[in-house]
Design an enzyme around this catalytic site. Sequence first.
Site, PDB file in Angstrom:
ATOM      1  N   GLU A   1      53.710  -6.686  30.148  1.00 52.68           N
ATOM      2  CA  GLU A   1      54.926  -6.288  29.892  1.00 52.68           C
ATOM      3  C   GLU A   1      55.925  -7.397  29.124  1.00 52.68           C
ATOM      4  OE1 GLU A   1      56.879  -3.368  30.551  1.00 52.68           O
ATOM      5  OE2 GLU A   1      58.405  -4.235  29.300  1.00 52.68           O
TER       6      GLU A   1
ATOM      7  N   GLN B   1      50.733  -0.679  35.057  1.00 53.05           N
ATOM      8  CA  GLN B   1      51.791   0.344  34.783  1.00 53.05           C
ATOM      9  C   GLN B   1      51.768   1.184  33.803  1.00 53.05           C
ATOM     10  OE1 GLN B   1      56.657  -0.343  33.854  1.00 53.05           O
ATOM     11  NE2 GLN B   1      55.466  -2.063  34.777  1.00 53.05           N
TER      12      GLN B   1
ATOM     13  N   ASP C   1      55.552  -1.765  29.162  1.00 53.49           N
ATOM     14  CA  ASP C   1      54.452  -0.967  29.819  1.00 53.49           C
ATOM     15  C   ASP C   1      54.769   0.656  29.920  1.00 53.49           C
ATOM     16  OD1 ASP C   1      52.632  -2.602  30.456  1.00 53.49           O
ATOM     17  OD2 ASP C   1      53.631  -3.121  32.288  1.00 53.49           O
TER      18      ASP C   1
ATOM     19  N   GLY D   1      74.983   0.854  16.719  1.00 53.95           N
ATOM     20  CA  GLY D   1      75.298   1.721  15.787  1.00 53.95           C
ATOM     21  C   GLY D   1      76.235   1.535  14.890  1.00 53.95           C
ATOM     22  N   GLY D   2      76.778   0.316  14.651  1.00 54.01           N
ATOM     23  CA  GLY D   2      77.919   0.464  13.746  1.00 54.01           C
ATOM     24  C   GLY D   2      79.277   0.477  14.395  1.00 54.01           C
TER      25      GLY D   2
HETATM   26  N1  CAO Z   1      33.968   0.125  38.590  1.00 52.02           N
HETATM   27  C1  CAO Z   1      33.563  -1.109  38.142  1.00 52.02           C
HETATM   28  N2  CAO Z   1      34.266  -1.996  37.407  1.00 52.02           N
HETATM   29  C2  CAO Z   1      35.556  -1.523  36.929  1.00 52.02           C
HETATM   30  C3  CAO Z   1      36.202  -0.337  37.395  1.00 52.02           C
HETATM   31  C4  CAO Z   1      35.272   0.385  38.375  1.00 52.02           C
HETATM   32  N3  CAO Z   1      35.768   1.640  38.589  1.00 52.02           N
HETATM   33  N4  CAO Z   1      37.319  -0.594  36.813  1.00 52.02           N
HETATM   34  C5  CAO Z   1      37.803  -1.518  36.127  1.00 52.02           C
HETATM   35  N5  CAO Z   1      36.398  -2.241  36.208  1.00 52.02           N
HETATM   36  C6  CAO Z   1      36.020  -3.585  35.573  1.00 52.02           C
HETATM   37  C7  CAO Z   1      36.517  -3.464  34.200  1.00 52.02           C
HETATM   38  O1  CAO Z   1      35.365  -2.826  33.493  1.00 52.02           O
HETATM   39  C8  CAO Z   1      36.401  -5.002  33.751  1.00 52.02           C
HETATM   40  O2  CAO Z   1      35.196  -5.428  33.823  1.00 52.02           O
HETATM   41  P1  CAO Z   1      34.823  -6.363  32.501  1.00 52.02           P
HETATM   42  O3  CAO Z   1      35.764  -7.685  32.494  1.00 52.02           O
HETATM   43  O4  CAO Z   1      33.453  -7.094  33.068  1.00 52.02           O
HETATM   44  O5  CAO Z   1      34.345  -5.844  31.367  1.00 52.02           O
HETATM   45  C9  CAO Z   1      37.183  -5.620  34.979  1.00 52.02           C
HETATM   46  O6  CAO Z   1      37.156  -4.522  35.890  1.00 52.02           O
HETATM   47  C10 CAO Z   1      38.639  -5.913  34.648  1.00 52.02           C
HETATM   48  O7  CAO Z   1      39.204  -4.993  33.864  1.00 52.02           O
HETATM   49  P2  CAO Z   1      40.421  -5.747  32.960  1.00 52.02           P
HETATM   50  O8  CAO Z   1      40.099  -6.859  32.207  1.00 52.02           O
HETATM   51  O9  CAO Z   1      41.183  -4.323  32.470  1.00 52.02           O
HETATM   52  O10 CAO Z   1      41.662  -6.070  34.105  1.00 52.02           O
HETATM   53  P3  CAO Z   1      42.214  -7.413  34.309  1.00 52.02           P
HETATM   54  O11 CAO Z   1      43.029  -7.513  35.464  1.00 52.02           O
HETATM   55  O12 CAO Z   1      41.327  -8.470  33.802  1.00 52.02           O
HETATM   56  O13 CAO Z   1      43.395  -7.333  33.102  1.00 52.02           O
HETATM   57  C11 CAO Z   1      45.265  -6.292  31.815  1.00 52.02           C
HETATM   58  C12 CAO Z   1      44.360  -6.470  33.167  1.00 52.02           C
HETATM   59  C13 CAO Z   1      46.226  -5.123  32.376  1.00 52.02           C
HETATM   60  C14 CAO Z   1      45.654  -7.675  31.297  1.00 52.02           C
HETATM   61  C15 CAO Z   1      44.158  -5.646  30.850  1.00 52.02           C
HETATM   62  O14 CAO Z   1      43.663  -4.429  31.594  1.00 52.02           O
HETATM   63  C16 CAO Z   1      44.850  -5.280  29.397  1.00 52.02           C
HETATM   64  O15 CAO Z   1      45.218  -5.992  28.809  1.00 52.02           O
HETATM   65  N6  CAO Z   1      44.900  -3.860  29.333  1.00 52.02           N
HETATM   66  C17 CAO Z   1      45.470  -3.465  28.219  1.00 52.02           C
HETATM   67  C18 CAO Z   1      47.026  -3.582  27.979  1.00 52.02           C
HETATM   68  C19 CAO Z   1      47.826  -2.789  28.895  1.00 52.02           C
HETATM   69  O16 CAO Z   1      47.717  -1.828  29.516  1.00 52.02           O
HETATM   70  N7  CAO Z   1      48.640  -3.944  29.761  1.00 52.02           N
HETATM   71  C20 CAO Z   1      49.731  -3.430  30.603  1.00 52.02           C
HETATM   72  C21 CAO Z   1      49.206  -3.503  31.789  1.00 52.02           C
HETATM   73  S1  CAO Z   1      50.757  -3.059  33.106  1.00 52.02           S
HETATM   74  O17 CAO Z   1      51.717  -4.600  32.857  1.00 52.02           O
END
Ligand code: CAO
Length: 415
Positions: A138, A16, A167, A246-247
């Site tokens: 979020e 998001q 988000d 806001g008071g």
């Molecule tokens: N091709 C190959 N690999 C890909 C890819 C692609 N096109 N796109 C993503 N990947 C891989 C990433 O490189 C990552 O691999 P590694 O863990 O081996 O480095 C893997 O996919 C997972 O990516 P991620 O860790 O970002 O995803 P997740 O589901 O584990 O975590 C989230 C999700 C949102 C918790 C994390 O991305 C995060 O903390 N983001 C920053 C904060 C944020 O934006 N949070 C709000 C999200 S909305 O609620």
Amino acid sequence: MKALEGVKILDFTHVQSGPTCTQLLAWFGADCIKVERPGVGDATRKQLVDVEGADSLYFTMLNHNKRSITLNTKEETGKQVLERLVKECDVLVENFAPGALDRMGFTWERIQELNPRMIMASVKGFGPGPYEDCKVYENVAQCTGGSASTTGFLDGPPTVTGAQIGDSGTGLHLALGIVTALYQREKSGRGQKVLAPMQDSVLNLCRVKLRDQQRLEKGPLEEYSQFGKGIPFGEATPRAGNDSGGGQPGWIVKCKGWETDPNAYVYFITQAAVWKNVCDVIGKPEWKEDPEYATPPARLNKVAAIFDTVEEWTKTKTKLEVMDICNPLNIPCGPILSMKELAEEPSLRASGTIVEVDHPERGPYLSVGCPVKLSDSEVEVERSPLLGEHTDEILGDVLGYSADEIAQIKQSGAV
Ligand code: CAO
């Protein structure tokens, strides 16, 4: 012409926060190229699915006006294509977990080598510090950014809000950082890194609560209804229920029909400047001159009782009648509008803030259009892309690969 026409965004965002940001940039005219994992795509495509086989509303409502290319950026051919995208685009936006882009081989140093004009914009849960490596969603941000500790009722637990301030709020902050960096690049010729941590963005939105924290250190917060009730303050800004920030004393009071309608309520503010109008409306004209009520300091210890009296009046009117009566008298009030009412509100349809969008897999659905209106850059909300819908045209038209090269890339399994 659109405001951001000609700006190319390498949209490496998911879920998001990041997609909110790039959707706004796309609405302002940027060419937003969303890079997704082949066969999988943004996880939200298949979250909270309501139409079997179709992209979810979660995805479609956050990814309007974008193009989608699938690319495995962990494989060699995929990395080569990504390099071409980095060279071609103006902005890379990502919200991976900390370190994911580095692990892919795309460190900030490498990106600068490939394209010194590149603006690299990231959402992370936290900025530098003890939690910088954490994954964040979020409600984690709402809790760590000060919102939850100050939301809810005094005698209840910390509470998260329905507004996605962690988000979508952070996505908004990031979008501002990106256009600011684009503006600076006009003069400097250089790109830069833009970081919007979710904790920091939520804290920014809770700015007035940090104001109150510092005021609290000098004495009780007199405008909080807790003060009027004689309940002592603790060390930190407390939860203030429906007090206005806001008071000017404000509260949510019942309206006609509250027994059966959970949204038959109105936010009512006893604005000092129109106190006399308030007294007339609620049937207490004698309070206008009564020294016990006539001034804001005199009213402080009876705010709750005053709102009980306000409520006796509002319970005789619907929330929209209250609005119609109070607005001409400059008494600020806000009917509690449900999502159903907002979805059906003609003025929001007319302004393009609620839009109906057609989608080949799911048919027509409602979305929130662009909430920011530019008089010289009109927004047309387009449906979100199917997974990989634009892979060929991006490889060919944007990156200049020949038909043979595209066939080879496909054969490698990179897209
Ligand atoms: N091709 C190959 N690999 C890909 C890819 C692609 N096109 N796109 C993503 N990947 C891989 C990433 O490189 C990552 O691999 P590694 O863990 O081996 O480095 C893997 O996919 C997972 O990516 P991620 O860790 O970002 O995803 P997740 O589901 O584990 O975590 C989230 C999700 C949102 C918790 C994390 O991305 C995060 O903390 N983001 C920053 C904060 C944020 O934006 N949070 C709000 C999200 S909305 O609620």
